[in-house]
Design a protein around this motif. Structure first.
Motif, mmCIF file in Angstrom:
data_model
loop_
_atom_site.group_PDB
_atom_site.id
_atom_site.type_symbol
_atom_site.label_atom_id
_atom_site.label_comp_id
_atom_site.label_asym_id
_atom_site.label_seq_id
_atom_site.Cartn_x
_atom_site.Cartn_y
_atom_site.Cartn_z
ATOM 1 N N ARG A 121 -18.826 48.135 -43.903
ATOM 2 C CA ARG A 121 -18.561 47.065 -42.730
ATOM 3 C C ARG A 121 -18.536 45.914 -43.650
ATOM 4 O O ARG A 121 -17.456 44.825 -43.380
ATOM 5 N N VAL A 122 -19.107 45.577 -44.635
ATOM 6 C CA VAL A 122 -19.254 44.354 -45.320
ATOM 7 C C VAL A 122 -17.800 44.277 -46.424
ATOM 8 O O VAL A 122 -17.238 43.529 -46.307
ATOM 9 N N GLN B 278 -11.386 38.990 -44.731
ATOM 10 C CA GLN B 278 -11.683 37.352 -44.871
ATOM 11 C C GLN B 278 -10.877 36.980 -45.985
ATOM 12 O O GLN B 278 -10.220 35.588 -46.071
ATOM 13 N N LEU C 66 -28.499 43.171 -49.015
ATOM 14 C CA LEU C 66 -28.696 44.690 -48.469
ATOM 15 C C LEU C 66 -27.491 45.258 -49.017
ATOM 16 O O LEU C 66 -27.400 46.422 -49.332
ATOM 17 N N ARG D 106 -15.020 43.700 -44.045
ATOM 18 C CA ARG D 106 -15.082 42.246 -43.663
ATOM 19 C C ARG D 106 -14.561 41.331 -44.824
ATOM 20 O O ARG D 106 -14.019 40.386 -44.285
ATOM 21 N N LEU E 112 -19.234 38.018 -49.789
ATOM 22 C CA LEU E 112 -19.783 38.427 -48.654
ATOM 23 C C LEU E 112 -21.083 39.009 -48.884
ATOM 24 O O LEU E 112 -21.212 40.238 -49.342
ATOM 25 N N LYS E 113 -21.882 38.499 -48.448
ATOM 26 C CA LYS E 113 -23.553 39.035 -48.630
ATOM 27 C C LYS E 113 -24.378 39.238 -47.173
ATOM 28 O O LYS E 113 -24.525 38.148 -46.637
ATOM 29 N N ALA E 114 -24.577 40.533 -47.009
ATOM 30 C CA ALA E 114 -25.559 40.791 -45.808
ATOM 31 C C ALA E 114 -27.083 40.703 -46.296
ATOM 32 O O ALA E 114 -27.335 41.473 -47.350
ATOM 33 N N ARG E 115 -27.655 40.288 -45.551
ATOM 34 C CA ARG E 115 -29.298 40.129 -45.934
ATOM 35 C C ARG E 115 -30.099 39.866 -44.835
ATOM 36 O O ARG E 115 -29.596 39.659 -43.849
#
Lengths: 336, 763
Positions: A322-323, A330, A248, A326, A236-239
């Protein structure tokens, strides 16, 4: 970019011979550099950050070093396999979703077509101060000169594995899945082949941020091995944007579950640390536990327990947690 | 017809394919740096790593001895260039800071040396070896930094004429049933056109030819001539294609005269392609702004008081100012209005025009505030705009030449599905994603300037149009060819167009969305001259017609009437009557209300634009309504925009294909200006940090899955012969507000400082 000698290595021994001329003790500063996909090296040469006098094209090794092998219990990946080819491999997508996704979510389609796995794990930091030679103060470029990022614009910088010398983020994605899955890296040098845990490849900056890996000048990565199968895994990648952008915060998660209980768990973090980052203590909290949201949050908290924020990047701690939570959710709920 | 080529509605031209499309996609189009030169030397810039201070000296030992290096020029040995007037004060210059004239440093990234070598690579490598010794002083970076000075814009900048006001704001605000006050901020942004800032200079005796991407070839020609102290007639600028500009290539930057001077000194063509990061400091940018908005309204939503105070950053040397209050104070009916614009000086390079310069930041503030007011009044934000819609601007009561704002809202709302919006925030969700809808008004002043053109029509129906206009990727070639084809009654394919060369008749700067209106009006005027000659050849003049009627009792249409009636013309017969095979006409066009000296000024590369709030006693604007569907991830707080819809009315649409493309690009950029684009400043050094396209974020295709452009039919007979309002800069106005309004709808959180980053979201 200073003028350089360009040579081609047609087989591993020719590559070894050409690279042996390198000398010194720091791979990134060695005067002889190997060129695979070229997506980092050429960039940094144009910026005058890297100034090799000789560049050895190792693309002729692609034939021998590009294999993707899922026979037996393990996954073996050749160092010259292209990111795009591995990401698109249907069996890898099934047995190692975390590997496929960490590759697929990296860079752009054009870069993934060029970039090799070996080069990718050695991708250098995107710290803007490191990449701009007009800043004199960069301990990574000029040891002892200071760090412009420490009190500068550091939104993209690391909160884990930092030192008072350097807070540059390790930018890659694929390395997170390798370190999470206890991957090993095969290294070939003039005295033969050695294999080390992938976790041993990168060095935290400490007092010598200019030395980024445990590779010796003249050594090349020939391949990677991942033991076992991890169908229940997630990257999971937040960007900031949907594609072509560094994390990020990201999380590589792999779980082995039975009846809602976690038997084995792996957790690695990206975009937040100076090196590929395995959160061993945090993942340990999952073992033999029944998975629920509260547990995921405890794991996430533990993963960032030692984080050191700077002025602009404090948000990465909350975001990273949070990442992680999550990604765990998942993985725990995915259909396998 | 297709999505890319929408079917024309009333008062729209055909969506013909782009005139230059094939040349561009096949790589035949030569951009400035593509033009082959005979034996060029290559220049590479060295720029300052400090923002304030002075150069103590250079160590050029290593760089000078490198292979291929011809020479290195610094303030110690370069020709001193003449200072020329600032663009916004009636001159040509993007900045009055002239590098290489002194050891003083006025901003980060100022040119401090130019390395000239036999190859680009040698020049670049040597530039990296140039050592500059500075004495640095602590610079002032931005708002609230120590050392800023602030003063009213009025009186400092000739383009900023007034702080509009009417009625008694203070009293009306005090008495208002509903009061709203908020502060909004927009960040530093850079144009980053795909094509870099390139300049090639070639001398042939005392004649100088410049190849440079430019939005104003006549301005560049005259500006460089002044800086070099030579006759402007000796300078020619050639620039057939521009790879994006967005305002950054409109005024004369110092680099051109520097390169011209070096080429003269070396007696050899010199070519410069500045690097991407250098583009952040050797040209202009959109400076950061701050806005205080106060609105007083009645319970039913009518505005009774509005105050807009703006602050803008500029350099120490120049008072650049966008001053968007001229638009925001006139957008809605409101009897009591007050405004003030101030310029805050810091140690920065001089900012400049960037796509919709005044409207993007100022309308963001007003349209965000309107949405906030709608929330406070529990009104639908579209209804709030409807209640305050007007046919007269409130400051001096001038009527709008036409205004289809609410028609745009209604059409856009229908296509977008605005009725599915839930007024209460956080009402809509899809899995991990909170969904929000937002809308805002887009508007842009209709502007135009005098222009000249030469048209040649042949008996066989082929025509050639010559005008020193500019195609920035916008479709100028295409619409000019269409205008000529239509007027001359020949097929589009038979028209050839030459642009971007100072040997051609002058056209104004391709800025302020005036190009289509100005160039097409000039071309139409000249085509009419040709029509006149042809009709005269075939038909009697008025006197003869009258005489014929008197004597034989049979009326014949006089030429003047036939000409105006749009009656078809037997071209071949007319040419035969004249006994010629081709007719060439030169002509000039000047908009109503334009200053007397407009054309004279134009030939000298000076701008005399009219329109917007003051077009011959009327006010002329194009309008649009923009809608955003936005999603916020509950867990990562990532923000994504799956859908943008814009409905626009801008007078005659010359070509629905190019218009759609312009507006689509505008919508995407508008979204980008809210969520992506921001130049980060290291406040310790007053330096731009993310000065590259990896770190200066712009949307990628995955960020813009669906963009829907609706073109409304609108006819406006009060503007210009082409009936065109101009829409190049319309699309990205208001979008940032629509994005923030959608974020509020999705999350209940109001973001007033751009850019929106995920760390600003709290859900």
């Amino acid at each position: 970019m200073q003028p350089f000698v360009f040579q081609s290595a047609n087989d591993p021994s020719a590559a070894m011979q050409a690279l042996a001329a390198s000398g010194g003790n720091n791979v990134t500063e060695a005067p002889v550099q190997a060129l695979a996909g070229g997506t980092t090296l050429i960039d940094l040469m144009k910026l005058d950050v890297m100034r090799p006098s000789t560049v050895i094209d190792i693309n002729p090794l692609s034939g021998a070093w590009s294999q993707i092998n899922l026979e037996g219990e393990n996954l073996r990946l050749g160092a010259m396999a292209r990111m795009a080819d591995v990401a698109a491999h249907p069996e890898i997508q099934k047995a190692y979703p975390v590997v496929a996704d960490s590759l697929k979510l990296a860079a752009s389609a054009q870069l993934r077509n060029m970039a090799t796995l070996g080069g990718n794990v050695l991708q250098r930091t995107r710290c803007t101060y490191f990449r701009d030679i007009s800043y004199g103060n960069c301990n990574k470029r000029n040891p002892g000169s200071g760090c412009a990022a420490m009190e500068g614009v550091n939104r993209m910088h690391a909160v884990l594995g930092t030192s008072d010398q350097c807070i540059a983020t390790y930018a890659g994605d694929f390395a997170q899945s390798l370190i999470a899955l206890d991957g090993t890296v095969e290294i070939i040098g003039k005295s033969g082949t050695r294999s080390i845990a992938f976790a041993q490849l990168h060095r935290q900056p400490g007092n010598s941020p200019q030395i980024e890996t445990t590779l010796a000048p003249g050594e090349l990565i020939s391949g990677f091995m991942i033991p076992g199968r991890w169908p229940r895994s997630v990257y999971l990648k937040a960007r900031d944007r949907q594609s072509y952008e560094f994390a990020l915060a990201s999380a590589a998660v792999a779980l082995d579950m039975q009846n809602g209980v976690v038997r084995d768990a792996r957790l690695a973090l990206g975009g937040v640390a100076t090196v590929p980052w395995r959160a061993r203590e945090a993942e340990g909290l999952l073992k033999e536990q029944k998975f629920d949201d509260a547990l995921a949050e405890r794991v996430a908290d533990a993963a960032f327990a030692g984080a050191t924020p700077r002025h602009h990047n404090a948000f990465k701690i909350a975001l990273g947690k949070r990442v992680v939570a999550r990604a765990l959710y998942q993985a725990a709920t995915m259909e396998v | 017809m297709s999505t890319a080529a929408p079917a024309p509605k009333a008062n729209m031209g055909q969506p013909v394919p782009r005139y230059d499309g094939v040349a561009k996609v096949t790589g035949h189009a030569q951009y400035a740096a593509d033009v082959p030169l005979a034996n060029p030397a290559y220049a590479y810039l060295v720029t300052s790593s400090i923002a304030k201070g002075r150069i103590d000296g250079f160590d050029l030992t290593e760089a000078k001895t490198m292979r291929g290096v011809i020479d290195i020029f610094t303030h110690e040995n370069a020709e001193k260039l003449k200072e020329i007037k600032f663009f916004s004060n009636g001159g040509y210059a993007s900045t009055t800071i002239v590098p290489l004239n002194s050891p003083e440093i006025a901003h980060e990234g100022e040119i401090v040396a130019v390395v000239v070598a036999e190859t680009f690579e040698a020049a670049r490598d040597a530039a990296h070896r140039v050592k500059v010794k500075y004495t640095a002083e602590t610079p002032t970076t931005t708002f609230d930094s120590p050392g800023t000075t602030s003063a009213r814009a009025k009186g400092q900048n000739a383009m900023f004429k007034e702080d509009p006001k009417v009625g008694d704001f203070a009293n009306a605000f005090d008495q208002a049933e509903v009061k709203f006050t908020a502060t909004y901020e927009t960040p530093t942004q850079h144009h980053n056109p795909m094509e870099l800032f390139a300049t090639s200079c070639v001398w042939n005796g005392d004649q100088l030819t410049i190849y440079e991407p430019s939005q104003f070839v006549y301005g560049l020609k005259n500006g460089v001539a002044q800086q070099l102290g030579i006759d402007a007639d000796k300078v020619r600028v050639i620039n057939a294609y521009v790879g994006g500009a967005f305002g950054s290539k409109g005024s004369t930057t110092p680099r051109t005269a520097i390169i011209a001077s070096l080429a003269r000194r070396l007696n050899r063509p010199v070519k410069l392609v500045a690097s991407r990061d250098q583009g952040f400091t050797i040209a202009t940018y959109r400076a950061e702004t701050r806005h205080d908005i106060q609105i007083g309204a009645s319970r039913d939503g009518r505005l009774v008081a509005l105050r807009h105070e703006g602050e803008e950053i500029s350099s120490r040397a120049d008072a650049y100012c966008v001053g968007g209050t001229k638009t925001t104070t006139r957008l809605y009916a409101c009897p009591n209005v007050d405004s003030l614009v101030s310029i805050v000086r810091a140690d920065r390079n001089t900012p400049g025009f960037m796509r919709s310069p005044p409207e993007v930041p100022y309308v963001f503030a007003l349209e965000s505030a309107m949405d906030e007011l709608a929330v406070e009044l529990k009104m639908d934000p579209i209804e709030l705009r409807r209640v305050n819609d007007t046919t007269k601007e409130p400051i001096s009561g001038k009527p709008y030449t036409s205004r289809s704002l609410m028609a745009c809202f209604d059409e856009g709302a229908k296509t977008f599905g605005w009725d599915k919006r839930a007024a209460t925030p956080k009402s809509l969700a899809d899995g991990d994603w909170l969904i929000g809808y937002g809308c805002a008004t887009a508007c842009y002043p209709t502007q135009m300037g005098a222009a000249a053109a030469r048209v040649r029509l042949q008996r066989d129906g082929r025509a050639r149009v010559e005008i020193a206009g500019h195609d920035l990727g916008t479709g100028a070639y295409t619409v000019i060819a269409q205008a000529a084809a239509e007027r001359l009654g020949i097929p589009y394919e038979k028209v050839s167009v030459s642009l971007g060369d100072t040997r051609l008749p002058p056209a104004p700067v391709a800025g302020g969305s005036n190009s289509t209106a100005s160039t097409c009006s000039a071309v139409i005027t000249v085509c009419d001259q040709i029509r006149h000659r042809l009709f005269q050849a075939l038909m009697p003049n008025e006197t003869l017609a009258d005489k014929a009627k008197e004597t034989v009792g049979v009326g014949q249409t006089p030429a003047s009437k036939a000409e105006q009636s749009g009656q078809p013309l037997d071209r071949e017969k007319a040419f035969d009557a004249l006994g010629v095979s081709a007719i060439e006409e030169y002509g000039e066009w000047k908009p109503e209300g334009a200053p007397k000296d407009s054309l004279q000024a134009l030939h000298s590369g000076l701008v005399r634009m009219v329109g917007g709030p003051d077009l011959g006693g009327k006010i002329a604007y194009a309008f649009g309504a923009e809608f955003v569907e936005l999603r916020v991830n509950r867990f990562t707080h990532e923000i994504r925009v799956p859908r943008l819809v814009g409905a626009f009315a801008a007078g005659r649409i010359m070509n629905p294909r190019t218009a759609r493309s312009q507006l689509m690009g505008g919508l995407i950029w508008g979204m980008s200006s809210a969520l992506f684009e921001a130049t980060e400043l290291d406040e310790r050094y007053a330096r731009y940090v993310n000065d590259n396209l990896a770190d200066y974020l712009v949307p990628v295709n995955a960020d813009t899955p669906s963009v829907d452009v609706i073109l409304l039919s609108e006819t406006d007979e009060h503007i210009d012969p082409a009936g065109v309002k101009g829409l190049g800069e319309l699309g990205n106005v208001g979008t940032a507000a629509a994005v923030c309004n959608a974020i509020y709808n999705a999350t209940g959180q109001r973001i007033r400082k751009l850019p929106v980053r995920l760390e600003k979201i709290e859900v």
